[in-house]
Design a protein around this motif. Structure first.
Motif, PDB file in Angstrom:
ATOM      1  N   ASP A 267      29.132 -53.648 -50.602  1.00  0.00           N
ATOM      2  CA  ASP A 267      30.549 -53.915 -50.340  1.00  0.00           C
ATOM      3  C   ASP A 267      31.407 -53.882 -51.604  1.00  0.00           C
ATOM      4  O   ASP A 267      32.604 -54.123 -51.547  1.00  0.00           O
ATOM      5  N   GLN A 268      30.804 -53.571 -52.742  1.00  0.00           N
ATOM      6  CA  GLN A 268      31.612 -53.368 -53.966  1.00  0.00           C
ATOM      7  C   GLN A 268      32.058 -51.911 -54.096  1.00  0.00           C
ATOM      8  O   GLN A 268      32.633 -51.516 -55.097  1.00  0.00           O
ATOM      9  N   MET A 269      31.752 -51.130 -53.092  1.00  0.00           N
ATOM     10  CA  MET A 269      32.169 -49.724 -53.108  1.00  0.00           C
ATOM     11  C   MET A 269      32.799 -49.338 -51.792  1.00  0.00           C
ATOM     12  O   MET A 269      32.360 -49.785 -50.741  1.00  0.00           O
ATOM     13  N   LYS A 270      33.851 -48.523 -51.884  1.00  0.00           N
ATOM     14  CA  LYS A 270      34.452 -47.969 -50.677  1.00  0.00           C
ATOM     15  C   LYS A 270      34.771 -46.510 -50.951  1.00  0.00           C
ATOM     16  O   LYS A 270      35.146 -46.146 -52.063  1.00  0.00           O
ATOM     17  N   MET A 271      34.600 -45.714 -49.884  1.00  0.00           N
ATOM     18  CA  MET A 271      35.003 -44.310 -50.028  1.00  0.00           C
ATOM     19  C   MET A 271      36.213 -44.065 -49.129  1.00  0.00           C
ATOM     20  O   MET A 271      36.186 -44.372 -47.951  1.00  0.00           O
ATOM     21  N   PHE A 272      37.283 -43.534 -49.733  1.00  0.00           N
ATOM     22  CA  PHE A 272      38.523 -43.249 -49.006  1.00  0.00           C
ATOM     23  C   PHE A 272      38.700 -41.732 -48.887  1.00  0.00           C
ATOM     24  O   PHE A 272      38.111 -40.978 -49.646  1.00  0.00           O
ATOM     25  N   THR A 273      39.544 -41.334 -47.955  1.00  0.00           N
ATOM     26  CA  THR A 273      39.975 -39.928 -47.945  1.00  0.00           C
ATOM     27  C   THR A 273      41.483 -39.884 -48.144  1.00  0.00           C
ATOM     28  O   THR A 273      42.203 -40.774 -47.682  1.00  0.00           O
ATOM     29  N   TYR A 274      41.926 -38.857 -48.864  1.00  0.00           N
ATOM     30  CA  TYR A 274      43.358 -38.668 -49.129  1.00  0.00           C
ATOM     31  C   TYR A 274      43.724 -37.226 -48.844  1.00  0.00           C
ATOM     32  O   TYR A 274      43.351 -36.343 -49.607  1.00  0.00           O
ATOM     33  N   GLY A 275      44.440 -36.993 -47.799  1.00  0.00           N
ATOM     34  CA  GLY A 275      44.973 -35.649 -47.556  1.00  0.00           C
ATOM     35  C   GLY A 275      43.889 -34.589 -47.471  1.00  0.00           C
ATOM     36  O   GLY A 275      42.688 -34.887 -47.495  1.00  0.00           O
ATOM     37  N   LEU A 276      44.316 -33.366 -47.387  1.00  0.00           N
ATOM     38  CA  LEU A 276      43.385 -32.265 -47.176  1.00  0.00           C
ATOM     39  C   LEU A 276      43.230 -31.413 -48.422  1.00  0.00           C
ATOM     40  O   LEU A 276      43.982 -31.546 -49.382  1.00  0.00           O
ATOM     41  N   THR A 277      42.246 -30.544 -48.349  1.00  0.00           N
ATOM     42  CA  THR A 277      42.095 -29.498 -49.358  1.00  0.00           C
ATOM     43  C   THR A 277      42.338 -28.171 -48.638  1.00  0.00           C
ATOM     44  O   THR A 277      42.443 -28.152 -47.412  1.00  0.00           O
ATOM     45  N   ASP A 278      42.426 -27.093 -49.399  1.00  0.00           N
ATOM     46  CA  ASP A 278      42.777 -25.811 -48.765  1.00  0.00           C
ATOM     47  C   ASP A 278      41.751 -25.365 -47.722  1.00  0.00           C
ATOM     48  O   ASP A 278      42.078 -24.593 -46.835  1.00  0.00           O
ATOM     49  N   ILE A 279      40.545 -25.860 -47.811  1.00  0.00           N
ATOM     50  CA  ILE A 279      39.515 -25.421 -46.856  1.00  0.00           C
ATOM     51  C   ILE A 279      39.526 -26.277 -45.586  1.00  0.00           C
ATOM     52  O   ILE A 279      38.753 -26.055 -44.656  1.00  0.00           O
ATOM     53  N   GLY A 280      40.429 -27.251 -45.551  1.00  0.00           N
ATOM     54  CA  GLY A 280      40.590 -28.039 -44.321  1.00  0.00           C
ATOM     55  C   GLY A 280      39.836 -29.354 -44.332  1.00  0.00           C
ATOM     56  O   GLY A 280      39.945 -30.140 -43.396  1.00  0.00           O
ATOM     57  N   LYS A 281      39.054 -29.587 -45.376  1.00  0.00           N
ATOM     58  CA  LYS A 281      38.292 -30.842 -45.453  1.00  0.00           C
ATOM     59  C   LYS A 281      39.056 -31.849 -46.319  1.00  0.00           C
ATOM     60  O   LYS A 281      39.750 -31.461 -47.250  1.00  0.00           O
ATOM     61  N   PRO A 282      38.905 -33.142 -45.991  1.00  0.00           N
ATOM     62  CA  PRO A 282      39.675 -34.144 -46.746  1.00  0.00           C
ATOM     63  C   PRO A 282      39.104 -34.368 -48.148  1.00  0.00           C
ATOM     64  O   PRO A 282      37.921 -34.150 -48.385  1.00  0.00           O
ATOM     65  N   LEU A 283      39.989 -34.795 -49.052  1.00  0.00           N
ATOM     66  CA  LEU A 283      39.554 -35.120 -50.409  1.00  0.00           C
ATOM     67  C   LEU A 283      39.095 -36.580 -50.439  1.00  0.00           C
ATOM     68  O   LEU A 283      39.819 -37.470 -50.006  1.00  0.00           O
ATOM     69  N   HIS A 284      37.885 -36.794 -50.932  1.00  0.00           N
ATOM     70  CA  HIS A 284      37.325 -38.149 -50.969  1.00  0.00           C
ATOM     71  C   HIS A 284      37.562 -38.816 -52.319  1.00  0.00           C
ATOM     72  O   HIS A 284      37.598 -38.162 -53.352  1.00  0.00           O
ATOM     73  N   LEU A 285      37.696 -40.120 -52.258  1.00  0.00           N
ATOM     74  CA  LEU A 285      37.774 -40.919 -53.482  1.00  0.00           C
ATOM     75  C   LEU A 285      36.828 -42.106 -53.326  1.00  0.00           C
ATOM     76  O   LEU A 285      36.923 -42.861 -52.364  1.00  0.00           O
ATOM     77  N   VAL A 286      35.914 -42.244 -54.289  1.00  0.00           N
ATOM     78  CA  VAL A 286      34.982 -43.377 -54.298  1.00  0.00           C
ATOM     79  C   VAL A 286      35.553 -44.434 -55.237  1.00  0.00           C
ATOM     80  O   VAL A 286      35.939 -44.114 -56.364  1.00  0.00           O
TER      81      VAL A 286
END
Ligand SMILES: [Zn+2]
Length: 587
Positions: free
Chosen positions: A64-83
């Motif tokens: 629980d000290q880590m979370k992965m978020f998504t922010y918007g899309l990339t050109d290939i249609g997949k979301p950009l992740h942020l850990v």
């Protein structure tokens, strides 16, 4: 029959045993959370995009000290992740800032063929969680894989690189180099990155890469955002505190670093020049937001595992150093933001000062020549049996070539939607005019400029732009955007909106339509009108005569003289070559 039964019994036992061994291995792997790189025998393997994401998803479930978020899309249609790793489990950037914690952002796989950071980050995140060693005062944000598009286009496309055996491609799905896309923002990837950057507002940023070029002894080479281009308060802190600590820590861990090896002559002993990363590059963009930016460039000829471990150490040391200096880093960042709000003059372009250099100790290999087996002509090679340690010149002083005094505010007509969108994305505060308003402003006319003859990153980029400023009464309309230059974002505002800036929106063709003339004249009709004009305006006639004396071509050409009169008359459109962003000089 009996024999058959026995054989079948043995087969089943064997199957069960194999299944047991398989399940045991899987469960050991799962509990240790080994990465595909670690699991490979060759250690010459980088994780694929699906492996990366599912690996972090598992960690996210487990800790629980880590979370992965998504922010918007990339050109290939997949979301950009942020850990995000946060010791006290606070994952709201506003709250994190209120708690006076620092934010460190790490970017991986902007060039997917240079993937050390992708694998090293997976290992590092797991280790920090498992050993419960996330620092108290630093929240770590990691882009596991930025250029998803390129990463899915797997093969081997880095001709001179020593592994990994298969990796992604440099271009994204629009064939853009994402490390040139931070201002023009042609990719959705860049749009999503900027969203992350401006929401989290990191104090320190690291971008992981692999170099090409000469051969030398170091596994890790290092670029700091060019120090003369960074806010001086931050620059001082970066060069005096963070960098020496980082070089020192890396040496202690067995990965002695050198400044990025961009050499003047054929081999590095000819002298090195520092890299000027203008705002189109990730760290150049970071500098516009008063973020200290670093680039790790591992050496392409070292084995992939060494490069991954060196990148791991670089990140780990940077985290420790950020933690150690977190209080001071917080205060210098605040001071720098305050200073940039009040800063009056801004540099728009830079060049290396070749009269200034420092001397560094460089561990290289002797460069020699022999006959090429391909062409029989002389070729360069580095003799690894002849390592050397030599003093080498490093040119790392840059001076501004164009500077500008900021106006009180810029006025951007709402027609320029993409400009407005990007300013908003970068959290620039804007007011909208509440009514149609005639304003006295300075307007630029674009004079001379150069344009690249072939497209560069999808643009015919302009350079060496000259402008002439003119005070004018200009009508702006309800809803147009007024942007005061008393903001933390001043550098972003000035360095994108001033057309002479090296990576201005103008340079990237955002305003090209103002370069075209919309109306013209028919010579035979205009002849009579022009004659009338000269009769009624003797001062215009005088000016024309003076111009003819100065310019024999004008004197010889009837059409040139007609054009001269047209351009100097009220008929000529005021908006031709007029840069449409107004500069408010007086309130
Ligand atoms: Zn790169």
């Amino acid at each position: 029959m009996i024999i058959y039964l026995r054989a079948s019994f043995h087969k089943q036992l064997m199957k069960k045993t194999l299944l047991f061994i398989f399940l045991l291995t899987v469960s050991i792997m799962a509990s240790a959370q080994l990465t595909p790189f670690e699991l490979s025998k060759s250690k010459n393997v980088t994780a694929t995009y699906p492996q990366v994401i599912s690996y972090y998803k598992d960690l996210d479930l487990k800790y629980d000290q880590m979370k992965m978020f998504t922010y918007g899309l990339t050109d290939i249609g997949k979301p950009l992740h942020l850990v995000v790793l946060s010791k006290n489990k606070v994952f709201d950037p506003v709250q994190i800032r209120q708690q006076n914690k620092r934010i460190l952002l790490i970017n991986n796989g902007i060039h997917p063929g240079e993937p050390e950071g992708i694998d090293a980050s997976m290992m590092l995140v797991r280790d920090l969680l498992k050993k419960n060693t996330i620092p108290d005062d630093v929240v770590i944000c990691i882009l596991p894989l930025y250029n998803i598009d390129g990463s899915l286009n797997r093969g081997f496309s880095r001709a001179n690189q020593n592994g990994p055996e298969s990796h992604g491609f440099r271009g994204n799905s629009k064939n853009l180099d994402l490390n040139r896309d931070f201002i023009k923002t042609d990719s959705k990837n860049s749009y999503s990155f900027q969203e992350i950057f401006n929401i989290w507002q990191p104090e320190v940023f690291l971008d992981n890469h692999t170099s090409n070029g000469a051969d030398y002894q170091y596994v890790m080479t290092f670029i700091e955002t060019q120090r003369d281009k960074l806010n001086p308060i931050l620059s001082n802190f970066m060069t005096k505190i963070i960098e020496p600590a980082l070089y020192d820590a890396m040496k202690k861990k067995g990965y002695e670093m050198t400044p990025y090896v961009d050499h003047i002559g054929e081999t590095p002993d000819s002298g090195l020049t520092a890299f000027l990363e203008i705002p189109r590059f990730a760290t150049g963009y970071a500098a516009l937001h008063n973020t200290i930016g670093f680039i790790g460039e591992t050496h392409m000829l070292k084995s992939f595992d060494k490069r991954v471990y060196a990148t791991y150490q670089l990140m780990n040391n940077l985290i420790e150093i950020t933690q150690k200096n977190s209080a001071q880093l917080g205060s210098v960042k605040k001071l720098a933001d305050e200073q940039v709000k009040n800063q009056k003059e801004f540099a728009l372009n830079w060049e290396m000062d070749d009269t200034k250099f420092e001397t560094i100790l460089f561990k290289g290999y002797e460069g020699k020549h022999k006959a090429s087996e391909v062409s029989s002509l002389s070729r360069l090679y580095y003799d690894r049996n002849k390592p050397f340690e030599k003093k080498v010149k490093l040119y790392n002083t840059f001076k501004p070539t164009v500077t500008v005094e900021k106006p009180i505010a810029y006025i951007v007509p709402q027609a320029w939607q993409k400009v407005i969108d990007l300013l908003k994305l970068n959290q620039v505060e804007m007011e909208r005019l509440s009514a149609d308003t005639l304003m006295e402003v300075d307007m630029y006319y674009i004079g001379d400029y150069k344009t690249s003859p072939r497209p560069y990153e999808g643009h015919y980029i302009h350079s060496a732009v000259k402008v002439k400023s003119q005070k004018q009464q200009v009508k702006f309309y309800e809803g147009d955007f007024l942007i005061y230059t008393n903001q933390n974002q001043n550098r972003y505002i000035v360095e994108t909106l001033e057309p002479q800036a090296v990576d201005s929106f103008f340079a990237w063709n955002f305003f090209d339509s103002v370069l075209g003339q919309k109306e013209y004249f028919s010579a035979y009709v205009f002849e009579d009108e022009a004659a009338e004009l000269l009769k009624n305006k003797p001062e215009m006639k005088q000016k024309l005569e003076a111009a003819k004396l100065k310019n024999p071509d004008l004197a010889k050409s009837a059409s040139a003289q007609l054009n001269w009169i047209y351009v100097n008359s009220d008929l000529y459109e005021k908006t031709h070559l007029r840069y449409p962003v107004g500069r408010l000089i007086k309130n």
